[in-house]
Design an enzyme around this catalytic site. Structure first.
Site, PDB file in Angstrom:
ATOM      1  N   ARG A 145      -9.293  -0.037   3.631  1.00 42.01           N
ATOM      2  CA  ARG A 145      -8.370   1.016   3.154  1.00 42.01           C
ATOM      3  C   ARG A 145      -7.008   0.402   2.824  1.00 42.01           C
ATOM      4  O   ARG A 145      -6.271   0.901   1.999  1.00 42.01           O
ATOM      5  CB  ARG A 145      -8.166   2.081   4.242  1.00 42.01           C
ATOM      6  N   ARG A 171      -3.428  10.353   4.054  1.00 45.10           N
ATOM      7  CA  ARG A 171      -2.299  11.252   4.295  1.00 45.10           C
ATOM      8  C   ARG A 171      -1.471  11.463   3.049  1.00 45.10           C
ATOM      9  O   ARG A 171      -0.904  12.527   2.827  1.00 45.10           O
ATOM     10  CB  ARG A 171      -1.449  10.619   5.394  1.00 45.10           C
ATOM     11  N   VAL A 192       6.775   6.137  17.593  1.00 44.53           N
ATOM     12  CA  VAL A 192       6.612   6.866  16.325  1.00 44.53           C
ATOM     13  C   VAL A 192       5.379   7.763  16.338  1.00 44.53           C
ATOM     14  O   VAL A 192       5.426   8.920  15.904  1.00 44.53           O
ATOM     15  CB  VAL A 192       6.547   5.876  15.140  1.00 44.53           C
ATOM     16  N   LYS A 201       0.860  -1.207   0.000  1.00 44.35           N
ATOM     17  CA  LYS A 201       0.000   0.000   0.000  1.00 44.35           C
ATOM     18  C   LYS A 201       0.883   1.239   0.000  1.00 44.35           C
ATOM     19  O   LYS A 201       0.670   2.169  -0.770  1.00 44.35           O
ATOM     20  CB  LYS A 201      -0.901   0.011   1.225  1.00 44.35           C
ATOM     21  N   ASN A 202       1.915   1.232   0.874  1.00 41.74           N
ATOM     22  CA  ASN A 202       2.691   2.465   1.069  1.00 41.74           C
ATOM     23  C   ASN A 202       3.730   2.724  -0.001  1.00 41.74           C
ATOM     24  O   ASN A 202       4.440   3.721   0.057  1.00 41.74           O
ATOM     25  CB  ASN A 202       3.299   2.478   2.472  1.00 41.74           C
ATOM     26  N   ASP A 260       3.729   0.004  12.526  1.00 39.62           N
ATOM     27  CA  ASP A 260       2.504  -0.597  11.979  1.00 39.62           C
ATOM     28  C   ASP A 260       2.321  -2.034  12.454  1.00 39.62           C
ATOM     29  O   ASP A 260       1.241  -2.589  12.332  1.00 39.62           O
ATOM     30  CB  ASP A 260       2.553  -0.600  10.446  1.00 39.62           C
ATOM     31  N   ARG A 280      -0.181  13.943  13.268  1.00 37.12           N
ATOM     32  CA  ARG A 280       0.284  13.690  11.894  1.00 37.12           C
ATOM     33  C   ARG A 280       0.341  14.972  11.064  1.00 37.12           C
ATOM     34  O   ARG A 280      -0.191  15.047   9.970  1.00 37.12           O
ATOM     35  CB  ARG A 280      -0.607  12.640  11.221  1.00 37.12           C
ATOM     36  N   CYS A 333      -5.134   7.963   9.363  1.00 43.51           N
ATOM     37  CA  CYS A 333      -5.689   7.312  10.567  1.00 43.51           C
ATOM     38  C   CYS A 333      -5.692   8.301  11.740  1.00 43.51           C
ATOM     39  O   CYS A 333      -4.903   9.214  11.793  1.00 43.51           O
ATOM     40  CB  CYS A 333      -4.802   6.148  10.972  1.00 43.51           C
TER      41      CYS A 333
HETATM   42  C1  EPZ Z   1       4.242   6.577   6.873  1.00 45.16           C
HETATM   43  O1  EPZ Z   1       3.491   7.505   7.627  1.00 45.16           O
HETATM   44  C2  EPZ Z   1       3.288   5.432   6.580  1.00 45.16           C
HETATM   45  N1  EPZ Z   1       2.177   5.930   5.787  1.00 45.16           N
HETATM   46  C3  EPZ Z   1       2.789   4.868   7.912  1.00 45.16           C
HETATM   47  O2  EPZ Z   1       1.898   3.790   7.645  1.00 45.16           O
HETATM   48  C4  EPZ Z   1       3.990   4.350   8.693  1.00 45.16           C
HETATM   49  O3  EPZ Z   1       3.537   3.937   9.964  1.00 45.16           O
HETATM   50  C5  EPZ Z   1       5.024   5.467   8.867  1.00 45.16           C
HETATM   51  O4  EPZ Z   1       5.358   6.041   7.595  1.00 45.16           O
HETATM   52  C6  EPZ Z   1       6.311   4.960   9.489  1.00 45.16           C
HETATM   53  O5  EPZ Z   1       6.926   4.073   8.614  1.00 45.16           O
HETATM   54  C7  EPZ Z   1       2.333   6.066   4.450  1.00 45.16           C
HETATM   55  O6  EPZ Z   1       3.380   5.786   3.886  1.00 45.16           O
HETATM   56  C8  EPZ Z   1       1.142   6.583   3.698  1.00 45.16           C
HETATM   57  P1  EPZ Z   1       6.372   9.762   9.266  1.00 45.16           P
HETATM   58  P2  EPZ Z   1       4.020   9.002   7.921  1.00 45.16           P
HETATM   59  O7  EPZ Z   1       6.314  10.969   8.418  1.00 45.16           O
HETATM   60  O8  EPZ Z   1       4.438   9.613   6.694  1.00 45.16           O
HETATM   61  C9  EPZ Z   1       5.306  12.850  12.735  1.00 45.16           C
HETATM   62  C10 EPZ Z   1      -0.195   2.716   7.623  1.00 45.16           C
HETATM   63  O9  EPZ Z   1      -0.952   2.202   8.444  1.00 45.16           O
HETATM   64  N2  EPZ Z   1       5.501  13.850  11.691  1.00 45.16           N
HETATM   65  O10 EPZ Z   1       7.636   9.005   9.382  1.00 45.16           O
HETATM   66  O11 EPZ Z   1       3.027   9.692   8.787  1.00 45.16           O
HETATM   67  C11 EPZ Z   1       4.146  11.920  12.431  1.00 45.16           C
HETATM   68  O12 EPZ Z   1       2.952  12.459  12.924  1.00 45.16           O
HETATM   69  C12 EPZ Z   1       0.508   4.024   7.938  1.00 45.16           C
HETATM   70  O13 EPZ Z   1       0.035   2.255   6.476  1.00 45.16           O
HETATM   71  C13 EPZ Z   1       5.404  15.199  12.036  1.00 45.16           C
HETATM   72  O14 EPZ Z   1       5.172  15.542  13.183  1.00 45.16           O
HETATM   73  O15 EPZ Z   1       5.261   8.719   8.845  1.00 45.16           O
HETATM   74  C14 EPZ Z   1       4.515  10.657  13.174  1.00 45.16           C
HETATM   75  O16 EPZ Z   1       4.160  10.769  14.520  1.00 45.16           O
HETATM   76  C15 EPZ Z   1       0.262   4.449   9.372  1.00 45.16           C
HETATM   77  N3  EPZ Z   1       5.553  16.126  11.057  1.00 45.16           N
HETATM   78  C16 EPZ Z   1       6.021  10.624  13.035  1.00 45.16           C
HETATM   79  O17 EPZ Z   1       6.437  11.982  12.773  1.00 45.16           O
HETATM   80  C17 EPZ Z   1       5.823  15.780   9.750  1.00 45.16           C
HETATM   81  O18 EPZ Z   1       5.957  16.670   8.896  1.00 45.16           O
HETATM   82  C18 EPZ Z   1       6.485   9.738  11.892  1.00 45.16           C
HETATM   83  O19 EPZ Z   1       5.840  10.202  10.731  1.00 45.16           O
HETATM   84  C19 EPZ Z   1       5.919  14.405   9.418  1.00 45.16           C
HETATM   85  C20 EPZ Z   1       5.771  13.454  10.404  1.00 45.16           C
END
Ligand code: EPZ
Length: 441
Positions: free
Chosen positions: A419, A92, A327, A22-23, A305, A121, A116
């Site tokens: 999803r 997202r 995370v 998916k990702n 995840d 986020r 989610c």
């Molecule tokens: C991606 O989310 C994945 N989603 C997530 O999978 C996965 O858990 C995550 O990476 C970690 O590998 C997709 O690829 C669509 P991050 P993302 O940016 O981009 C915070 C699933 O179920 N953050 O590494 O959110 C953020 O809120 C999903 O498939 C900021 O604060 O991961 C999180 O707490 C869930 N500001 C942490 O950092 C930002 O600008 C990590 O986020 C960006 C992120």
């Protein structure tokens, strides 16, 4: 509204072909908008989030054809630079359209992303990176949109203050056609990012990774491609746990174990076993399940995840296990549901010295509205319940619990599960699960 009805306790046996990631699928659909030539993407999971991204590609001006798990995309011209709230807020990844829209149309309007309910986020890290490349981006709290424009995105050296998976990907998408050499430091290491890099390089991009640094030599144009994306690591782990908990009879295919080491290490510690037979991998238990202590971390750590299905797995271990989520702020949405089924799980908050560094989300010491760790007291026999799926991965956790619980469980919020997981009901039914979807209305 749909619900899943599951009669648990069945032994599962048979073959499961793991879907494409998916990702990765969501991001290569955005990447396909960086060229006006035809792009073919194979091994795409037919899931809700992919449908949302297909709608958005169409909305900005692309033509999309779906044939089985193969999607063909052609965005000859960008016709719309505003991502609509009702579609964009569903996933997202919609915020990543900033890159192709700024690259090809020099402007974009995107809603504050959804996804989610597992934490704030925000996309502050994405926005900072794009500003460094010459984009002016303003968030208007009146309409809830980011308003972006640029005369031309230019190369830069940018170091992420904190690790971000999709933030790294947004920077790659924005710089692949930006004049000059872009260097991204403290880039995320997820294998899904490397698959996006290979996809872009197959379109003529010049991107290479050296550890947590990614170097992009901007190119004038990208051409079309035909590419098959990697397997889904989350789905793999979900079915591996399902197999181990239901008699070890599932034969999984389309997996690359080298991308699952942080799962395999802890699974082995818990007493889990696996064997490879031809192109299939079977996960099973030969002795009793042992408790473990896990801290989730960005790759190459134990993936966030995976922590829901892992918590369920640990309800069947003899003894106390802990899971510390670093995370996201709020990733224990499934705990209330597992407790309804008899699981014995407590929250606690480990004392952390350098919390702002330890946690990947933007840590706020004054915000104690979330717990960051759980203790699972095993072993507890689970029983049936009426359950609510709060988010995608919690859905996988609750579904696994229903498969092993005694009696009939009813799961609401199936759309959340759909999803991210293709045809779970059909695939589980084929290996012996007593499961059916019922339309409420
Ligand atoms: C991606 O989310 C994945 N989603 C997530 O999978 C996965 O858990 C995550 O990476 C970690 O590998 C997709 O690829 C669509 P991050 P993302 O940016 O981009 C915070 C699933 O179920 N953050 O590494 O959110 C953020 O809120 C999903 O498939 C900021 O604060 O991961 C999180 O707490 C869930 N500001 C942490 O950092 C930002 O600008 C990590 O986020 C960006 C992120």
């Amino acid at each position: 509204m749909k619900k899943l009805i599951v009669n648990g306790g069945k032994k599962l046996k048979g073959e499961i072909a793991i879907s494409g990631s998916k990702n990765v699928a969501l991001k290569v659909l955005v990447a396909a908008c960086l060229t006006d030539e035809e792009v073919t993407i194979r091994n795409v999971p037919l899931i809700g989030d992919v449908n949302t991204m297909i709608d958005l590609v169409g909305w900005i001006g692309g033509k999309v054809k779906v044939k089985g798990n193969t999607i063909t995309v052609r965005v000859e011209k960008i016709r719309n630079t505003i991502i609509p709230l009702e579609i964009g807020a569903k996933t997202r990844a919609s915020s990543m359209f900033l890159a192709p829209l700024l690259c090809r149309a020099k402007r974009a309007k995107i809603p504050n992303p959804g996804g989610c309910r597992i934490g704030a986020r925000p996309i502050d890290r994405h926005i900072e990176g794009l500003r460094k490349m010459g984009a002016s981006i303003v968030y208007d709290s009146k309409d809830g949109f980011f308003h972006a424009k640029t005369s031309d995105l230019h190369a830069c050296t940018y170091k992420f203050e904190k690790n971000t998976h999709t933030g790294t990907e947004t920077m790659i998408l924005a710089s692949v056609r930006a004049k000059g050499k872009t260097v991204i430091e403290n880039a995320a290491l997820e294998p899904e990012i490397d698959d996006l890099i290979s996809f872009l390089n197959s379109m003529g991009g010049k991107i290479r990774r050296v550890g947590k640094t990614i170097i992009i030599e901007g190119v004038e144009k990208l051409h079309g491609t035909s590419y098959s994306i990697m397997f889904d690591r989350n789905e793999t782990m979900t079915f591996a746990i399902a197999s181990a908990l239901t008699g070890g009879g599932l034969y999984l295919s389309n997996i690359d174990l080298s991308k699952l080491t942080s799962f395999l290490d802890i699974y082995r510690k818990a007493g889990g076993k696996w064997e490879e037979e031809n192109d299939f991998i079977r996960f099973y238990m030969s002795s009793r399940l042992l408790p473990t202590d896990v801290v989730t971390k960005p790759h190459p750590g134990f993936m966030t995840d995976w922590q829901g299905p892992w918590a369920l797995f640990m309800t069947q271990a003899e003894g106390d296990s802990t899971i510390h989520e670093s995370v996201y702020e709020n990733r224990f949405g499934y705990v209330s549901e597992l407790r309804k089924m008899g699981a014995n799980i407590d929250y606690f908050d480990p004392k952390i010295k350098n919390a702002d560094e330890f946690y990947n989300f933007n840590f706020n010491p004054k915000d104690n509205s979330y717990h960051h760790a759980i203790r699972v007291h095993g072993r507890t026999r689970l029983h049936n319940a009426v359950l609510q799926i709060s988010d995608l991965r919690a859905g996988a956790t609750i579904l696994l619990a229903a498969l092993i619980a005694k009696g009939q469980s009813v799961l609401y919020g199936v759309e959340q599960l759909e999803r991210g997981y293709e045809n779970m009901e059909g695939r589980l039914k084929r290996v012996g699960a007593d499961i059916r979807v019922k339309d409420e209305n």
